[in-house]
Design a protein around this motif. Structure first.
Motif, PDB file in Angstrom:
ATOM      1  N   GLY A  88       0.813  -1.210   0.000  1.00  0.00           N
ATOM      2  CA  GLY A  88       0.000   0.000   0.000  1.00  0.00           C
ATOM      3  C   GLY A  88       0.846   1.260   0.000  1.00  0.00           C
ATOM      4  N   SER A  89       1.930   1.253   0.762  1.00  0.00           N
ATOM      5  CA  SER A  89       2.784   2.432   0.870  1.00  0.00           C
ATOM      6  C   SER A  89       3.601   2.674  -0.388  1.00  0.00           C
ATOM      7  N   SER A  90       3.990   1.605  -1.077  1.00  0.00           N
ATOM      8  CA  SER A  90       4.840   1.756  -2.264  1.00  0.00           C
ATOM      9  C   SER A  90       4.160   2.620  -3.322  1.00  0.00           C
ATOM     10  N   PHE A  91       2.857   2.506  -3.423  1.00  0.00           N
ATOM     11  CA  PHE A  91       2.109   3.327  -4.374  1.00  0.00           C
ATOM     12  C   PHE A  91       2.263   4.807  -4.056  1.00  0.00           C
ATOM     13  N   PHE A  92       2.165   5.141  -2.774  1.00  0.00           N
ATOM     14  CA  PHE A  92       2.147   6.542  -2.384  1.00  0.00           C
ATOM     15  C   PHE A  92       3.534   7.187  -2.341  1.00  0.00           C
ATOM     16  N   VAL A  93       4.587   6.389  -2.240  1.00  0.00           N
ATOM     17  CA  VAL A  93       5.933   6.956  -2.268  1.00  0.00           C
ATOM     18  C   VAL A  93       6.165   7.681  -3.586  1.00  0.00           C
ATOM     19  N   TRP A 135      -5.233   9.759   5.592  1.00  0.00           N
ATOM     20  CA  TRP A 135      -4.908   8.597   6.432  1.00  0.00           C
ATOM     21  C   TRP A 135      -6.125   7.668   6.500  1.00  0.00           C
ATOM     22  N   LEU A 136      -7.287   8.277   6.705  1.00  0.00           N
ATOM     23  CA  LEU A 136      -8.527   7.490   6.725  1.00  0.00           C
ATOM     24  C   LEU A 136      -8.781   6.839   5.372  1.00  0.00           C
ATOM     25  N   ILE A 137      -8.622   7.614   4.286  1.00  0.00           N
ATOM     26  CA  ILE A 137      -8.857   7.075   2.950  1.00  0.00           C
ATOM     27  C   ILE A 137      -7.931   5.887   2.686  1.00  0.00           C
ATOM     28  N   SER A 138      -6.662   6.024   3.093  1.00  0.00           N
ATOM     29  CA  SER A 138      -5.703   4.935   2.909  1.00  0.00           C
ATOM     30  C   SER A 138      -6.127   3.701   3.689  1.00  0.00           C
ATOM     31  N   TRP A 139      -6.600   3.921   4.909  1.00  0.00           N
ATOM     32  CA  TRP A 139      -7.074   2.809   5.739  1.00  0.00           C
ATOM     33  C   TRP A 139      -8.259   2.111   5.069  1.00  0.00           C
ATOM     34  N   LEU A 140      -9.176   2.903   4.533  1.00  0.00           N
ATOM     35  CA  LEU A 140     -10.342   2.330   3.865  1.00  0.00           C
ATOM     36  C   LEU A 140      -9.942   1.533   2.630  1.00  0.00           C
ATOM     37  N   GLN A 141      -8.980   2.053   1.879  1.00  0.00           N
ATOM     38  CA  GLN A 141      -8.558   1.389   0.645  1.00  0.00           C
ATOM     39  C   GLN A 141      -7.760   0.115   0.916  1.00  0.00           C
ATOM     40  N   THR A 164      -0.833  13.302   0.812  1.00  0.00           N
ATOM     41  CA  THR A 164      -0.742  11.886   0.481  1.00  0.00           C
ATOM     42  C   THR A 164       0.472  11.208   1.104  1.00  0.00           C
ATOM     43  N   MET A 165       1.293  11.967   1.820  1.00  0.00           N
ATOM     44  CA  MET A 165       2.321  11.322   2.643  1.00  0.00           C
ATOM     45  C   MET A 165       1.667  10.368   3.635  1.00  0.00           C
ATOM     46  N   ALA A 166       0.406  10.666   3.971  1.00  0.00           N
ATOM     47  CA  ALA A 166      -0.342   9.751   4.842  1.00  0.00           C
ATOM     48  C   ALA A 166      -0.485   8.391   4.188  1.00  0.00           C
ATOM     49  N   GLY A 167      -0.588   8.379   2.844  1.00  0.00           N
ATOM     50  CA  GLY A 167      -0.697   7.123   2.138  1.00  0.00           C
ATOM     51  C   GLY A 167       0.578   6.301   2.201  1.00  0.00           C
ATOM     52  N   VAL A 199       2.074   1.724   9.185  1.00  0.00           N
ATOM     53  CA  VAL A 199       1.770   1.890  10.611  1.00  0.00           C
ATOM     54  C   VAL A 199       0.589   1.007  11.001  1.00  0.00           C
ATOM     55  N   SER A 200      -0.455   1.029  10.184  1.00  0.00           N
ATOM     56  CA  SER A 200      -1.630   0.205  10.477  1.00  0.00           C
ATOM     57  C   SER A 200      -1.277  -1.277  10.461  1.00  0.00           C
ATOM     58  N   GLY A 201      -0.481  -1.681   9.460  1.00  0.00           N
ATOM     59  CA  GLY A 201      -0.065  -3.080   9.389  1.00  0.00           C
ATOM     60  C   GLY A 201       0.734  -3.503  10.607  1.00  0.00           C
ATOM     61  N   SER A 202       1.609  -2.622  11.093  1.00  0.00           N
ATOM     62  CA  SER A 202       2.408  -2.924  12.283  1.00  0.00           C
ATOM     63  C   SER A 202       1.527  -3.048  13.521  1.00  0.00           C
ATOM     64  N   LEU A 203       0.542  -2.151  13.640  1.00  0.00           N
ATOM     65  CA  LEU A 203      -0.364  -2.196  14.786  1.00  0.00           C
ATOM     66  C   LEU A 203      -1.210  -3.469  14.771  1.00  0.00           C
ATOM     67  N   ILE A 204      -1.668  -3.842  13.579  1.00  0.00           N
ATOM     68  CA  ILE A 204      -2.485  -5.051  13.457  1.00  0.00           C
ATOM     69  C   ILE A 204      -1.659  -6.293  13.768  1.00  0.00           C
ATOM     70  N   GLN A 205      -0.445  -6.348  13.255  1.00  0.00           N
ATOM     71  CA  GLN A 205       0.411  -7.512  13.487  1.00  0.00           C
ATOM     72  C   GLN A 205       0.862  -7.596  14.942  1.00  0.00           C
TER      73      GLN A 205
END
Length: 427
Positions: A45-50, A229-235, A358-361, A367-373
């Motif tokens: 997900g992050s690679s797209f936004f970089v 950040w929310l949009i990224s989470w939703l996507q 879009t740095m949030a993306g 960050v979300s993946g780390s929190l979930i894991q």
């Protein structure tokens, strides 16, 4: 013609967000195929936004050279090529490379499409027009979800990706044939160009830099960052959240996503219409834009917190619908605030603004993946952690935005400048 133009832009906005979101709907299938962990999926997900962030600034700076019609056509062409090329993805590194390339050619889109829209609509109707345009976001990413999920389940994720490439190609053919760079037909449309567009003048970098470090730009960008950040989470995470944490089927997830997308779009449109009404009544950006955005984000953040306590699917669906609609108010109204800072460099300012938000993306999926894991086997707790992160950002930045930002003071300064220099300023 301007409403036909808006229709074209809406359709491309829909394709753009479908391109971004389809990977999330295929997350489970892709992860199983390539053996991807939650942290690695966050990296996808992050690679797209970089690349998206870098391209949004560089690409928007090219508008003055090529024009918005050609830029939109070029981006649609590259999306078609990339999505049709999904069949070549056979490994995790290739998936990362594909997402990076897609980010490169989608990065400038928002700045270019907003600049094109502003050529056709006067200030008093831009909020509503932008809200209609932004409705392409939930329509593309969520309302189209049932169709995308169906294709993924029955034909595979690569065929689904390629179908979006075909849609981009069809749009491109009609755009080259019917699209126009600027109004040239009706007297009303001609007046928008003559009366509402500032006289082009050479702008010193010092003027742009002052706008970039202003409190208005910084805090508007922060609330937009929170929204993204929310949009990224939703996507990236919502499809997995619905299927793994709430135990709904993929088909149910598709329909829930459609409900969320449609409802959120209507909420955002209503908020934008209210903003336009308040602006016509008061001519105040503080009342019509800052208060509306700030209160929407704050209310949405508080409401979003509730799904960490209440996990009933009906309530979660309602909350996600309303919260996305409330947060998206900054997508509809924020560009108008940024435009006031340097109206004669709209594309560049919006490009920088888009890059920063879009740095949030880039950050959010990892960050979300780390929190979930980190939550281990308690998947619900992990998703709750990711939700609380968004809640904290929303409360903090919306409060600062409400207290500090006042574009009306900027209006007074610009009015003085207009009196002295006899220049037209877009508000």
């Amino acid at each position: 013609m301007r409403w036909i133009t808006l229709g074209f832009l809406f359709l491309l906005f829909t394709i753009n967000y479908a391109d971004k979101s389809i990977a999330g709907f295929a997350a489970v299938q892709i992860s199983e195929e390539f053996g991807i962990s939650p942290v690695q999926w966050g990296l996808v997900g992050s690679s797209f936004f970089v690349s998206f962030v870098i391209a949004s600034v560089f690409g928007s700076s090219l508008v003055g050279f090529f024009g918005t019609k050609k830029m939109l056509a070029f981006m649609a062409l590259t999306w078609s090529i990339l999505q049709l090329g999904a069949f070549a993805i056979t490994s995790f590194p290739m998936l990362i490379a594909y997402r990076i390339l897609l980010g490169v050619f989608e990065g400038p889109f928002f700045a270019v499409v907003i600049t094109h829209l502003y050529k056709w609509f006067p200030p008093e109707s831009r909020g509503k027009a932008t809200a209609i345009l932004n409705f392409g976001s939930p329509f593309g990413s969520l309302v189209c979800a049932p169709a995308l999920v169906y294709m993924i389940q029955h034909y595979g994720w690569k065929v689904s990706f390629a179908s979006l490439g075909i849609l981009s190609l069809v749009w491109l053919i009609f755009w080259v044939w019917l699209g126009k760079e600027h109004p040239e037909n009706s007297a009303e449309e001609i007046n928008i160009v003559k009366e509402k567009t500032p006289v082009k003048q050479k702008v010193r970098f010092s003027e742009i830099s002052l706008a970039l470090v202003s409190r208005i730009f910084i805090l508007t960008t922060f609330v937009a960052f929170t929204c993204y950040w929310l949009i990224s989470w939703l996507q990236v995470w919502m499809p997995s959240y619905l299927t793994q944490a709430l135990k709904v089927s993929p088909t149910q997830m598709g329909y829930i996503s459609a409900i969320i997308g449609l409802g959120a779009g209507l909420v955002t449109f209503s908020i934008s219409s209210l903003s336009d009404y308040l602006y016509k009544k008061s001519s105040s950006y503080k009342k019509s834009h800052v208060m509306v955005i700030g209160l929407s984000i704050l209310t949405g953040a508080i409401l979003f917190y509730s799904i960490t306590e209440v996990h009933y699917i009906a309530w979660v669906t309602f909350v996600l619908l309303v919260v996305k609609g409330l947060f998206s108010s900054v997508s509809a109204l924020g560009p108008a605030i940024i435009n006031r800072l340097a109206a004669d460099r709209t594309a560049l300012m919006i490009g920088i603004y888009t890059a920063l938000q879009t740095m949030a993306g880039v950050i959010a999926p990892i960050v979300s993946g780390s929190l979930i894991q980190k939550a281990g086997s308690d998947i619900v707790l992990g998703y709750n952690y990711s939700v609380l992160m968004i809640v904290a950002l929303g409360v903090v930045f919306s409060s600062l935005f409400l207290i500090i930002v006042n574009p009306d003071k900027l209006k007074k300064k610009k009015t003085t400048s207009v009196d002295k220099d006899s220049e037209n300023v877009v508000v």
